[in-house]
Motif scaffolding. Structure first.
Motif, PDB file in Angstrom:
ATOM      1  N   THR A 574       0.817  -1.218   0.000  1.00 15.38           N
ATOM      2  CA  THR A 574       0.000   0.000   0.000  1.00 15.38           C
ATOM      3  C   THR A 574       0.850   1.268   0.000  1.00 15.38           C
ATOM      4  O   THR A 574       0.298   2.366  -0.023  1.00 15.38           O
ATOM      5  CB  THR A 574      -0.939   0.017   1.216  1.00 15.38           C
ATOM      6  OG1 THR A 574      -0.175  -0.100   2.417  1.00 15.38           O
ATOM      7  CG2 THR A 574      -1.935  -1.133   1.138  1.00 15.38           C
ATOM      8  N   ARG A 575       2.163   1.108   0.003  1.00 19.00           N
ATOM      9  CA  ARG A 575       3.050   2.286  -0.006  1.00 19.00           C
ATOM     10  C   ARG A 575       3.571   2.610  -1.397  1.00 19.00           C
ATOM     11  O   ARG A 575       3.888   3.770  -1.683  1.00 19.00           O
ATOM     12  CB  ARG A 575       4.222   2.066   0.951  1.00 19.00           C
ATOM     13  CG  ARG A 575       3.788   1.790   2.382  1.00 19.00           C
ATOM     14  CD  ARG A 575       4.859   2.173   3.389  1.00 19.00           C
ATOM     15  NE  ARG A 575       6.138   1.555   3.156  1.00 19.00           N
ATOM     16  CZ  ARG A 575       6.504   0.363   3.635  1.00 19.00           C
ATOM     17  NH1 ARG A 575       5.641  -0.351   4.340  1.00 19.00           N
ATOM     18  NH2 ARG A 575       7.703  -0.116   3.413  1.00 19.00           N
ATOM     19  N   ARG A 576       3.674   1.614  -2.254  1.00 18.67           N
ATOM     20  CA  ARG A 576       4.112   1.842  -3.639  1.00 18.67           C
ATOM     21  C   ARG A 576       2.951   1.464  -4.546  1.00 18.67           C
ATOM     22  O   ARG A 576       2.655   0.291  -4.746  1.00 18.67           O
ATOM     23  CB  ARG A 576       5.362   1.016  -3.965  1.00 18.67           C
ATOM     24  CG  ARG A 576       5.945   1.295  -5.341  1.00 18.67           C
ATOM     25  CD  ARG A 576       7.207   0.478  -5.574  1.00 18.67           C
ATOM     26  NE  ARG A 576       8.325   0.940  -4.740  1.00 18.67           N
ATOM     27  CZ  ARG A 576       9.497   0.311  -4.636  1.00 18.67           C
ATOM     28  NH1 ARG A 576       9.704  -0.810  -5.304  1.00 18.67           N
ATOM     29  NH2 ARG A 576      10.458   0.801  -3.875  1.00 18.67           N
ATOM     30  N   ILE A 577       2.273   2.483  -5.068  1.00 15.40           N
ATOM     31  CA  ILE A 577       1.087   2.253  -5.892  1.00 15.40           C
ATOM     32  C   ILE A 577       1.198   3.100  -7.157  1.00 15.40           C
ATOM     33  O   ILE A 577       2.256   3.633  -7.450  1.00 15.40           O
ATOM     34  CB  ILE A 577      -0.216   2.555  -5.112  1.00 15.40           C
ATOM     35  CG1 ILE A 577      -0.187   3.981  -4.546  1.00 15.40           C
ATOM     36  CG2 ILE A 577      -0.414   1.560  -3.992  1.00 15.40           C
ATOM     37  CD1 ILE A 577      -1.436   4.344  -3.764  1.00 15.40           C
ATOM     38  N   GLY A 578       0.124   3.237  -7.889  1.00 16.47           N
ATOM     39  CA  GLY A 578       0.184   4.033  -9.118  1.00 16.47           C
ATOM     40  C   GLY A 578      -0.874   3.600 -10.093  1.00 16.47           C
ATOM     41  O   GLY A 578      -1.995   3.292  -9.713  1.00 16.47           O
ATOM     42  N   PHE A 579      -0.495   3.560 -11.391  1.00 17.66           N
ATOM     43  CA  PHE A 579      -1.462   3.256 -12.449  1.00 17.66           C
ATOM     44  C   PHE A 579      -0.795   2.444 -13.540  1.00 17.66           C
ATOM     45  O   PHE A 579       0.425   2.498 -13.723  1.00 17.66           O
ATOM     46  CB  PHE A 579      -2.011   4.548 -13.069  1.00 17.66           C
ATOM     47  CG  PHE A 579      -2.616   5.480 -12.065  1.00 17.66           C
ATOM     48  CD1 PHE A 579      -3.928   5.322 -11.645  1.00 17.66           C
ATOM     49  CD2 PHE A 579      -1.862   6.502 -11.508  1.00 17.66           C
ATOM     50  CE1 PHE A 579      -4.476   6.169 -10.700  1.00 17.66           C
ATOM     51  CE2 PHE A 579      -2.403   7.365 -10.570  1.00 17.66           C
ATOM     52  CZ  PHE A 579      -3.719   7.193 -10.158  1.00 17.66           C
ATOM     53  N   GLN A 580      -1.617   1.695 -14.259  1.00 14.89           N
ATOM     54  CA  GLN A 580      -1.144   1.150 -15.525  1.00 14.89           C
ATOM     55  C   GLN A 580      -1.865   1.893 -16.637  1.00 14.89           C
ATOM     56  O   GLN A 580      -3.031   2.298 -16.482  1.00 14.89           O
ATOM     57  CB  GLN A 580      -1.391  -0.351 -15.625  1.00 14.89           C
ATOM     58  CG  GLN A 580      -2.838  -0.777 -15.730  1.00 14.89           C
ATOM     59  CD  GLN A 580      -2.984  -2.214 -16.190  1.00 14.89           C
ATOM     60  OE1 GLN A 580      -2.312  -2.647 -17.126  1.00 14.89           O
ATOM     61  NE2 GLN A 580      -3.849  -2.954 -15.525  1.00 14.89           N
ATOM     62  N   ILE A 581      -1.177   2.081 -17.722  1.00 13.38           N
ATOM     63  CA  ILE A 581      -1.788   2.608 -18.938  1.00 13.38           C
ATOM     64  C   ILE A 581      -1.617   1.541 -20.005  1.00 13.38           C
ATOM     65  O   ILE A 581      -0.566   0.900 -20.103  1.00 13.38           O
ATOM     66  CB  ILE A 581      -1.186   3.957 -19.373  1.00 13.38           C
ATOM     67  CG1 ILE A 581       0.345   3.868 -19.504  1.00 13.38           C
ATOM     68  CG2 ILE A 581      -1.575   5.051 -18.389  1.00 13.38           C
ATOM     69  CD1 ILE A 581       0.998   5.129 -20.066  1.00 13.38           C
TER      70      ILE A 581
END
Length: 806
Positions: A574-581
Motif C-alpha cells: 500500500t506504499r508503492r502504488i500508481g497506475f497502468q496505462i
C-alpha cells in the motif's frame, strides 16, 4: 501431566480433538490436549449436530465429505457411537435465482463425485411429508446430509487419539503462552508448565483470548444462535422412517427430526453478537437467555412451511454462542508473524468441517503443506489491517446471509470502505462502482450516468456488461488507465537477494533493468505464487503478485529467509502504488510525460526503468495484464494523485479512459492469461497449467519444488489447462462448471467470462491431455444446461504478440 511435548493443542471441543486424532494418525504421538474444563465445554455441547457437504468452495465441500465419511471409521476404531443419522438433506428453492444457485452447485458435484440431485415439489413432498411445498420450485437433495451426537463424536475423536498415545489433560486452564529463544512455547497452566514445540489454538469461544496470550489478534466473534426442540408429534412419530433435513433459505431455517419430535433452528436477520469485549473464562456449560422475540418473524414463516409446528409444543429452547470468522469459514494454519503457533478455530460448522480441519492442519504440521488448496480457510487470508470492529460487522453480515444465495459477482456492504488509496475520491467522481479485495476498495467498473452505482448480483450477465464492454473498447482502440494498487508488492534487498530468489522462485531471476514472470512452488511442486520479479539493482528487487495473498506470501518468505541476515523482505503493497496505462496509444502518452526515451527500441517488453514522470520519480515496467501495449507506473502513495493528474492532462486528446477490474478480467481472456486463485493455485502444478514455460528446470539452483516439478515434466501431465469458446447467450461460466465429452464428465472449468472486444464467451478448464487438441468439441454445463464449447489454441487478440512486444 508431562513437562515436555511436541504439540500442545489448547481446547477440547470437536475441533481440538480432531486435530489431536489426525496428528496421531499421521504419526505424531508425543502430543497432548489441554482443556480448561471438560471435553465439549464450549460450543460443542449445545450444537444441533447437523452435517452437510454443501459449500461454495469445492475444496471445502470435499473436506466436508471427508468429515462425514470419517465418522464410521471412528466408531470402528473406538467402539463408541457417534449417533449417526444419515437421513439426507433437502435445500429448498422458492425463486429462479435460488434454483440457478442450486443447479450451479449440482453441476460442481458432478466432477467432485458427490451424488446429489435436483428434485421437484412432488419428490420433496415424498421425502418430507411435513413440508408445505407451496411456492417451492425445486430443491437440491444430498443423501449424505444428516446429524449426530456431538458429545459422543467428540469423545470418539478423543478416545482414538488416546489409543494412539496422545495425552488429554482436563480441568486445566492455560494462563500464559511465552515463546522461548528456540521458538518452542512455554505453556503455563494451573497444573504446571509444559514446554511445547508447537502450539495449536483450538480454543473455540476462547480462541481470541488464547491468541492474545501470544500477542496476536484472530478475527473471530461469537454470535447467539437459537434452535427449538418440540415435544413428540404424531405426524413424525407415525411416519415409519426418519425425516431428512430440510433447509428453507426463504424462512432462514433448518429442520430435522429429533426423536419423535422436531428440531428447528434459525439464522435470523435480527441477530445478536455475543461477548463483544471477550468471552468470560468462567463461561462453560451454560446457555444464554431465551429470546423468542428475535426469531418471531422466522418462526411465523416456519409455521407456514411446516404446519405441524403449530400443533407441536415446544419442549426446549437452546440459545448458545457459536464463533464465526468474517466470511464464515474457519481460521486454519500457521499464524503469520509467529513461529510454531497454529490456528484451528472459527469452525462454526464443527460437525461438517471438524474432520477436514483436523486432517488439513495435521498434514500442514507433519508434511509442511496440506494436500489441497485450503486458502478458503487459511488464517492468512486476513491481514494486519483487520480490526475487531471490522470482524464484528462482517460476522453479523455473514450470519444474516447464512441462507442467502452467494452470487459470484456480489460485493457485500458491511464494514466498507475499510481501506482506500488516495485516488478513491477521483474514481468516485467518475461514478466508479467498487468491490473490495483484502480490505481494499477496488474499482470494478464505471457506471454510465443513467445506471445505478451498484452491480446487480446474478449468475448471468449483469448491468455491468455494457459498461465493461465500453471500457474494453477504449483500451483496445486508444488508451485506458487503471489503478495498480491491487497487486501485492515486496522489496527484496541484500547481498544474498539474487541467490535467495533463485532458490525460492522456480523461474529465471532477471538481470538489472529487466523483469521476469515466475511461479513459486511448494516442496510438492504445487503453484503457491504467480509472481513478477523486477531487478532494480543486483541487491534490490521488487516482487509483485496477488494483493489478497499478502499475509500468505510474507509468511512463506519469512519462513524461508536465511538466518545470516543477508536478505531482507518488506511488504510495501500500500506504499508503492500508481497506475497502468494500456492500449495502442499508451506509448505516446508515456512519451509526453517521461523524461527519458520510451521508444520501442529504448524501452523493450519486460524492461523495468526508474525515471521521472512529470514531477514524480517512478518505477515503470513495460508489462500489462491486458495483453496489449502497456506500462505499470509505480510511485510512492503520497504522489499518486499528482501522477494521475499528470497522465490525465497529457492523455486528454488521446482518448484516455479509466477502466476497472471487470474490463481487466475480460481483456485477459482474449490473451488466454490465467488468473491467480483460478488457473494458478496450490491444487495445480506447472506443466499441467502451462506455467512450465516460465519454470527454469535446468537452472543450477535447487529451487523449492524442483524435484517434484521435474518429475511432473518428465512423466507428462495427465490433464491440461485449455481455453474454450462457449456457445452461450445470457450466462457465461464463472468457475467449477463440469466439462462433458462423449456423455461423460471429463474435466472442470477454472474461470471464464465474456471477452467483450472479441465478442466471444470464453472458458478456461482442465481436460485429459490425450484429448486436449485444437478444435476439440465438448459441452460445458452452465446453470443446468449443456452448452457447446470448442477448444482453441491461438489467442483471440494479437496472436503474434505484435502489440504486446513491439
Amino acid at each position: 501431566m508431562k513437562s515436555h511435548t511436541k504439540v500442545a493443542v489448547i481446547g477440547g471441543g470437536v475441533v481440538g480433538c480432531s486435530v489431536l486424532y489426525h496428528l496421531t494418525k499421521l504419526g505424531w504421538t508425543d502430543i497432548m490436549l489441554i482443556e480448561r474444563s471438560e471435553l465439549t465445554s464450549g460450543s460443542t455441547w449445545h450444537a444441533a449436530g447437523g452435517f452437510h457437504t454443501l459449500n461454495a468452495d469445492t475444496n471445502m465441500a470435499a473436506l466436508q465429505g471427508y468429515t462425514i465419511r470419517l465418522y464410521k471409521e471412528l466408531e470402528e476404531i473406538t467402539g463408541l457411537s457417534c449417533g449417526l443419522h444419515h437421513v439426507g438433506g433437502v435445500t429448498l428453492a422458492t425463486t429462479p435465482e435460488r434454483m440457478d444457485y442450486l443447479k450451479a452447485e449440482r453441476a460442481k458435484h458432478r466432477y467432485m463425485g458427490l451424488d446429489t440431485e435436483i428434485v421437484g415439489p412432488e419428490e420433496i413432498k415424498k421425502l418430507s411429508p411435513i413440508t408445505n411445498e407451496e411456492g417451492v420450485i425445486g430443491a437440491l437433495y444430498d443423501p449424505l446430509d444428516g446429524h449426530l451426537d456431538p458429545s459422543g463424536t467428540t469423545h470418539a475423536y478423543a478416545k482414538a487419539a488416546r489409543m494412539a498415545g496422545a495425552e488429554i489433560v482436563l480441568r486445566n486452564p492455560v494462563k500464559e503462552l511465552n515463546q522461548r529463544p528456540d521458538n518452542s512455547w512455554e505453556v503455563v497452566t494451573e497444573q504446571g508448565t509444559v514446554i511445547a514445540e508447537h502450539i495449536v489454538n483450538a480454543g473455540g469461544l476462547w480462541a481470541r483470548e488464547v491468541g492474545y496470550m501470544a500477542g496476536v489478534y484472530l478475527p473471530l466473534h461469537p454470535m447467539e444462535h437459537q434452535y427449538l426442540i418440540t415435544e413428540e408429534t404424531p405426524e413424525v412419530a407415525d411416519l415409519g422412517y426418519e425425516l431428512p433435513h430440510v433447509m428453507d433459505p426463504e424462512g432462514e431455517s433448518y429442520l430435522r427430526q429429533e426423536g419423535k419430535g422436531i428440531c428447528i433452528g434459525f439464522y435470523e436477520q435480527d441477530c445478536d453478537p455475543w461477548a463483544e469485549r471477550g468471552t468470560p473464562w468462567d463461561f462453560g456449560h451454560e446457555l444464554l437467555n431465551d429470546n423468542l422475540d428475535r426469531i418471531g418473524d422466522a418462526l411465523e414463516f416456519a409455521f407456514k412451511r411446516f404446519p405441524v409446528l403449530e400443533r407441536a409444543g415446544i419442549k426446549k429452547v437452546i440459545n448458545g454462542p457459536f464463533t464465526f470468522a468474517p466470511d464464515g469459514n474457519p481460521l486454519v494454519g500457521p499464524v503469520p508473524g509467529l513461529k510454531n503457533y497454529w490456528s484451528a478455530c472459527g469452525v462454526m460448522a464443527g460437525f461438517s468441517q471438524g474432520g477436514g480441519v483436523g486432517l488439513t492442519l495435521a498434514e500442514w504440521m507433519v508434511s509442511g503443506e496440506p494436500q489441497r488448496d485450503v486458502f478458503a480457510m487459511d488464517v492468512a487470508r486476513f491481514g494486519d489491517w483487520i480490526t475487531p470492529g471490522y470482524t464484528r460487522a462482517k460476522v453479523k453480515e455473514n450470519y444474516q446471509r447464512r441462507f442467502s444465495v452467494s452470487y459470484p459477482n456480489e460485493e457485500l456492504p458491511a464494514a466498507r470502505p475499510q481501506q482506500t488509496t488516495p485516488a478513491y475520491g477521483i474514481w468516485k467522481e467518475q461514478r466508479a462502482v467498487f468491490g473490495a479485495q483484502y480490505g481494499m476498495e477496488v474499482v470494478n467498473y464505471f457506471a454510465p450516468d443513467n445506471e445505478p452505482l451498484e452491480e446487480t448480483p446474478t449468475f448471468r450477465r449483469s448491468n455491468a456488461f455494457a459498461a465493461a464492454a465500453a471500457e474494453c473498447k477504449a483500451v483496445r482502440e486508444a488508451v485506458g488507465i487503471n489503478e495498480i494498487h491491487n497487486f501485492g508488492k515486496y522489496t527484496v534487498k541484500g547481498k544474498g537477494a539474487r541467490n535467495w530468489l533463485d532458490w525460492i522462485m522456480a523461474g529465471r531471476i532477471p538481470k538489472p533493468g529487466r523483469l521476469s514472470l515466475t511461479p513459486m512452488l511448494s516442496p510438492a511442486g504445487k503453484i503457491i505464487g504467480d509472481l513478477t520479479v523486477s531487478c532494480l539493482t543486483e541487491e534490490e528487487y521488487m516482487v509483485t503478485g496477488s494483493f489478497g495473498m499478502q499475509a500468505y506470501t510474507m509468511r512463506w518468505f519469512e519462513q524461508h529467509l536465511p538466518e545470516d541476515g543477508s536478505v531482507t523482505v518488506e511488504n510495501i503493497s500500500t506504499r508503492r502504488i500508481g497506475f497502468q496505462i494500456a492500449g495502442p496509444k499508451s506509448r505516446e502518452l508515456l512519451s509526453r510525460v517521461a523524461f527519458e526515451d520510451v521508444s520501442a527500441d529504448a524501452f523493450k517488453f519486460l524492461d523495468v526503468k526508474q525515471m521521472d514522470v512529470g514531477t514524480c520519480h517512478a518505477i515503470i515496467q513495460r508489462v500489462t495484464y491486458t495483453g496489449d501495449l502497456g506500462y505499470e507506473i509505480y510511485v510512492p502513495a503520497e504522489e499518486q494523485i499528482t501522477l494521475y493528474h499528470i497522465l490525465a492532462k497529457a492523455g486528454q486528446d488521446l482518448g484516455l479512459k479509466p477502466f476497472g477490474m471487470r474490463a481487466m478480467m475480460s481483456l485477459r481472456l482474449e490473451k488466454s492469461f490465467g488468473s491467480w486463485g483460478r488457473e494458478f493455485r496450490p491444487d495445480y502444478m506447472p506443466a499441467e497449467t502451462g506455467m512450465d514455460r516460465f519454470t527454469l528446470y535446468k537452472k543450477e539452483a535447487d529451487f523449492i519444488g524442483k524435484a517434484a516439478a521435474l518429475k511432473e515434466k518428465q512423466d507428462g501431465p495427465k490433464r491440461k489447462l485449455c481455453s474454450f469458446i462457449v456457445d452461450s447467450d445470457d450466462a457465461d461460466v464463472w468457475a467449477d462448471e463440469p466439462i462433458w465429452h462423449s456423455g461423460e464428465v471429463v474435466g472442470f472449468v477454472t474461470s471464464g467470462g465474456y471477452a467483450h472486444y472479441s465478442q466471444k464467451s470464453v472458458a478456461y478448464g482442465f481436460v485429459p491431455t490425450e484429448i486436449a487438441n485444437d478444435g476439440l468439441e465438448v459441452e460445458i454445463e452452465i446453470l443446468g444446461q449443456k452448452r457447446k464449447a470448442t477448444l482453441f489454441t491461438q489467442t483471440l487478440f494479437d496472436p503474434n504478440n505484435e502489440r504486446l512486444t513491439n
